[in-house]
Design an enzyme around this catalytic site. Structure first.
Site, PDB file in Angstrom:
ATOM      1  N   GLU A   1       5.703   7.417  13.635  1.00 20.88           N
ATOM      2  CA  GLU A   1       5.150   6.127  13.236  1.00 20.88           C
ATOM      3  C   GLU A   1       5.435   5.058  14.143  1.00 20.88           C
ATOM      4  O   GLU A   1       6.822   4.555  14.340  1.00 20.88           O
ATOM      5  CB  GLU A   1       6.033   5.674  11.879  1.00 20.88           C
ATOM      6  CG  GLU A   1       5.702   6.628  10.760  1.00 20.88           C
ATOM      7  CD  GLU A   1       5.738   5.782   9.382  1.00 20.88           C
ATOM      8  OE1 GLU A   1       5.037   5.751   8.541  1.00 20.88           O
ATOM      9  OE2 GLU A   1       7.012   4.760   9.188  1.00 20.88           O
TER      10      GLU A   1
ATOM     11  N   GLU B   1      11.474   0.186   9.700  1.00 17.98           N
ATOM     12  CA  GLU B   1      11.993  -0.939   9.038  1.00 17.98           C
ATOM     13  C   GLU B   1      13.595  -0.881   8.480  1.00 17.98           C
ATOM     14  O   GLU B   1      14.204  -1.917   8.660  1.00 17.98           O
ATOM     15  CB  GLU B   1      11.235  -1.233   7.485  1.00 17.98           C
ATOM     16  CG  GLU B   1       9.906  -1.818   8.084  1.00 17.98           C
ATOM     17  CD  GLU B   1       8.521  -1.370   6.830  1.00 17.98           C
ATOM     18  OE1 GLU B   1       9.242  -0.915   5.783  1.00 17.98           O
ATOM     19  OE2 GLU B   1       7.630  -1.222   7.324  1.00 17.98           O
TER      20      GLU B   1
ATOM     21  N   HIS C   1      13.311   5.166   8.810  1.00 16.03           N
ATOM     22  CA  HIS C   1      12.235   4.379   8.689  1.00 16.03           C
ATOM     23  C   HIS C   1      12.417   3.337   9.575  1.00 16.03           C
ATOM     24  O   HIS C   1      13.220   2.493   9.593  1.00 16.03           O
ATOM     25  CB  HIS C   1      11.653   4.039   7.246  1.00 16.03           C
ATOM     26  CG  HIS C   1      10.412   3.644   7.400  1.00 16.03           C
ATOM     27  ND1 HIS C   1       9.909   2.078   7.762  1.00 16.03           N
ATOM     28  CD2 HIS C   1       9.062   3.866   7.021  1.00 16.03           C
ATOM     29  CE1 HIS C   1       8.754   1.628   7.758  1.00 16.03           C
ATOM     30  NE2 HIS C   1       8.090   2.922   7.184  1.00 16.03           N
TER      31      HIS C   1
ATOM     32  N   GLY D   1       1.551   3.626   4.131  1.00 12.75           N
ATOM     33  CA  GLY D   1       2.181   2.388   3.467  1.00 12.75           C
ATOM     34  C   GLY D   1       1.127   1.684   2.520  1.00 12.75           C
ATOM     35  O   GLY D   1       0.893   1.943   1.431  1.00 12.75           O
ATOM     36  N   GLY D   2       0.650   0.436   3.123  1.00  9.68           N
ATOM     37  CA  GLY D   2      -0.265  -0.525   2.254  1.00  9.68           C
ATOM     38  C   GLY D   2      -1.117   0.073   1.636  1.00  9.68           C
ATOM     39  O   GLY D   2      -1.624   0.078   0.596  1.00  9.68           O
TER      40      GLY D   2
ATOM     41  N   SER E   1      -0.751   2.143   9.764  1.00  5.76           N
ATOM     42  CA  SER E   1      -2.344   1.514   9.436  1.00  5.76           C
ATOM     43  C   SER E   1      -3.243   2.717   9.270  1.00  5.76           C
ATOM     44  O   SER E   1      -4.290   2.378   9.548  1.00  5.76           O
ATOM     45  CB  SER E   1      -2.299   0.560  10.571  1.00  5.76           C
ATOM     46  OG  SER E   1      -1.719  -0.460  10.497  1.00  5.76           O
TER      47      SER E   1
ATOM     48  N   ASN F   1       4.313   5.878   0.845  1.00  4.13           N
ATOM     49  CA  ASN F   1       5.771   5.151   0.930  1.00  4.13           C
ATOM     50  C   ASN F   1       5.333   3.515   0.240  1.00  4.13           C
ATOM     51  O   ASN F   1       4.627   2.780   1.089  1.00  4.13           O
ATOM     52  CB  ASN F   1       6.153   4.903   2.116  1.00  4.13           C
ATOM     53  CG  ASN F   1       7.424   4.036   2.393  1.00  4.13           C
ATOM     54  OD1 ASN F   1       7.916   3.530   1.340  1.00  4.13           O
ATOM     55  ND2 ASN F   1       7.504   3.736   3.699  1.00  4.13           N
ATOM     56  N   TRP F   2       5.567   3.341  -0.847  1.00  3.43           N
ATOM     57  CA  TRP F   2       5.376   1.841  -1.513  1.00  3.43           C
ATOM     58  C   TRP F   2       6.305   1.078  -0.985  1.00  3.43           C
ATOM     59  O   TRP F   2       5.883  -0.301  -1.394  1.00  3.43           O
ATOM     60  CB  TRP F   2       5.366   2.125  -2.988  1.00  3.43           C
ATOM     61  CG  TRP F   2       4.645   3.114  -3.728  1.00  3.43           C
ATOM     62  CD1 TRP F   2       3.751   3.849  -3.217  1.00  3.43           C
ATOM     63  CD2 TRP F   2       4.580   3.222  -5.130  1.00  3.43           C
ATOM     64  NE1 TRP F   2       3.125   4.631  -4.181  1.00  3.43           N
ATOM     65  CE2 TRP F   2       3.566   4.349  -5.421  1.00  3.43           C
ATOM     66  CE3 TRP F   2       5.068   2.589  -6.274  1.00  3.43           C
ATOM     67  CZ2 TRP F   2       3.074   4.732  -6.680  1.00  3.43           C
ATOM     68  CZ3 TRP F   2       4.814   3.056  -7.676  1.00  3.43           C
ATOM     69  CH2 TRP F   2       3.763   4.388  -7.696  1.00  3.43           C
ATOM     70  N   LYS F   3       7.341   1.144  -0.131  1.00  5.86           N
ATOM     71  CA  LYS F   3       8.308   0.276  -0.055  1.00  5.86           C
ATOM     72  C   LYS F   3       8.732  -0.505  -0.988  1.00  5.86           C
ATOM     73  O   LYS F   3       8.538  -0.347  -2.136  1.00  5.86           O
ATOM     74  CB  LYS F   3       7.693  -0.697   1.430  1.00  5.86           C
ATOM     75  CG  LYS F   3       6.920   0.104   2.427  1.00  5.86           C
ATOM     76  CD  LYS F   3       6.412  -0.477   3.913  1.00  5.86           C
ATOM     77  CE  LYS F   3       5.904   0.462   4.692  1.00  5.86           C
ATOM     78  NZ  LYS F   3       5.435  -0.003   5.808  1.00  5.86           N
TER      79      LYS F   3
ATOM     80  N   GLY G   1       1.809  -1.701   9.480  1.00 11.16           N
ATOM     81  CA  GLY G   1       1.504  -2.819   8.813  1.00 11.16           C
ATOM     82  C   GLY G   1       0.653  -4.012   9.335  1.00 11.16           C
ATOM     83  O   GLY G   1       0.574  -4.998   9.070  1.00 11.16           O
TER      84      GLY G   1
HETATM   85  P1  13P Z   1       1.241   0.836   6.906  1.00 11.67           P
HETATM   86  O1  13P Z   1       0.270   2.057   6.480  1.00 11.67           O
HETATM   87  O2  13P Z   1       1.186  -0.029   6.114  1.00 11.67           O
HETATM   88  O3  13P Z   1       1.080   0.657   8.269  1.00 11.67           O
HETATM   89  O4  13P Z   1       2.701   1.316   6.820  1.00 11.67           O
HETATM   90  C1  13P Z   1       3.214   2.767   7.288  1.00 11.67           C
HETATM   91  C2  13P Z   1       4.542   3.154   6.868  1.00 11.67           C
HETATM   92  O5  13P Z   1       5.511   2.448   7.434  1.00 11.67           O
HETATM   93  C3  13P Z   1       4.584   4.141   5.904  1.00 11.67           C
HETATM   94  O6  13P Z   1       6.113   4.432   5.903  1.00 11.67           O
END
Ligand code: 13P
Length: 260
Positions: free
Chosen positions: A175, A105, A103, A242-243, A221, A13-15, A181
């Site tokens: 998650e 967020e 998600h 994510g990251g 993470s 997930n590149w956000k 993050g």
């Molecule tokens: P991180 O891997 O950056 O913690 O993000 C996880 C995430 O929200 C994937 O959707």
């Protein structure tokens, strides 16, 4: 079903990161690193910003590779006067197969409720796609020992029965909000415990067969260094990254760590 038979999945997930050019560079670096062995064992899903999707798919979808494409969100409506929204049908029509729903967020910054998630899932089903439904507790909820009721409520209110009635595809992502993050990963034991709870919920609300065949991903993470120990836990069928999905090498290392 033997858990070995469940699809192993790693989704990136590149956000809201990367320009379209940076996105192209990232995918072009990843593709040669995903060899036949990985391709056969793990399904990789890339979830870039919606703007990048058509361009990336036209450049990369015809090559010999096992990438599928996902979107980070869709509208709860089918069509009409909803300025700024993108429908599930539009996404499916350009080649997207998977759509994230709920998600944390989106729940936190856009006030998305379980009921809204349910509507989005219904739109995705109507369009013929596969929802990736995200659930997870906040740190406060964990500290108050409310993980089970919070997750169960997200499942009860977010997942429409139509999924089981018609045996439609679904992926669930656990998650924990406190792990996203933050660099703080759930321990393999903590992750496995909640995955087991989700699998049990599926057994009681859907069927044994659906519970056994639904892939449940862990997100929060995940890095190349901790992926294998998480992915080797019972009921953990892969990850939502994510990251670490923004660097080709680390994402591919995580995909490799998912091979059984
Ligand atoms: P991180 O891997 O950056 O913690 O993000 C996880 C995430 O929200 C994937 O959707």
């Amino acid at each position: 079903m033997n858990p070995e038979m469940r699809t192993r999945i790693v989704a990136g997930n590149w956000k809201m990161n990367t320009t379209p050019e940076e996105g192209k560079k990232l995918v072009s670096e990843m593709i040669p690193m995903i060899d036949d062995e990985i391709r056969g064992a793990v399904h990789a899903i890339l979830i870039p910003p919606i703007l990048h999707l058509s361009g990336l798919m036209s450049l990369f979808s015809n090559r010999k590779q096992s990438l599928s494409w996902g979107a980070q969100d869709c509208s709860a409506h089918s069509k009409g006067a909803y300025t700024g929204e993108i429908s599930a049908e539009m996404l499916l029509s350009v080649g997207v197969s998977y759509i994230l729903v709920g998600h944390s967020e989106r729940r936190a910054y856009h006030n998305e409720t379980n009921t809204l998630c349910r509507d989005k899932i219904l739109r995705i089903i109507e369009a013929g796609g596969c929802p990736i439904y995200c659930v997870g507790e906040t740190l406060q909820e964990r500290e108050e020992d409310r993980v089970t009721p919070v997750i169960e409520q997200q499942l009860n209110e977010g997942l429409p029965e139509l999924l089981w009635e018609k045996s439609l595809p679904l992926i669930i992502a656990y998650e924990p909000v406190w792990a996203i993050g933050t660099g703080k990963t759930a321990s393999p034991h903590q992750a496995s415990e909640v995955h087991g709870l989700i699998r049990h919920w599926l057994k009681t609300h859907a069927s044994d067969q659906i519970a056994d065949s639904t892939s449940i991903l862990y997100g929060g993470s995940v890095k190349a260094e901790n992926a294998a120990e998480l992915f080797n836990m019972p009921d953990v069928d892969g990850g939502l990254i994510g990251g670490a999905s923004l660097q080709s090498r680390s994402f591919v290392e995580i995909v490799k760590a998912c091979v059984r």
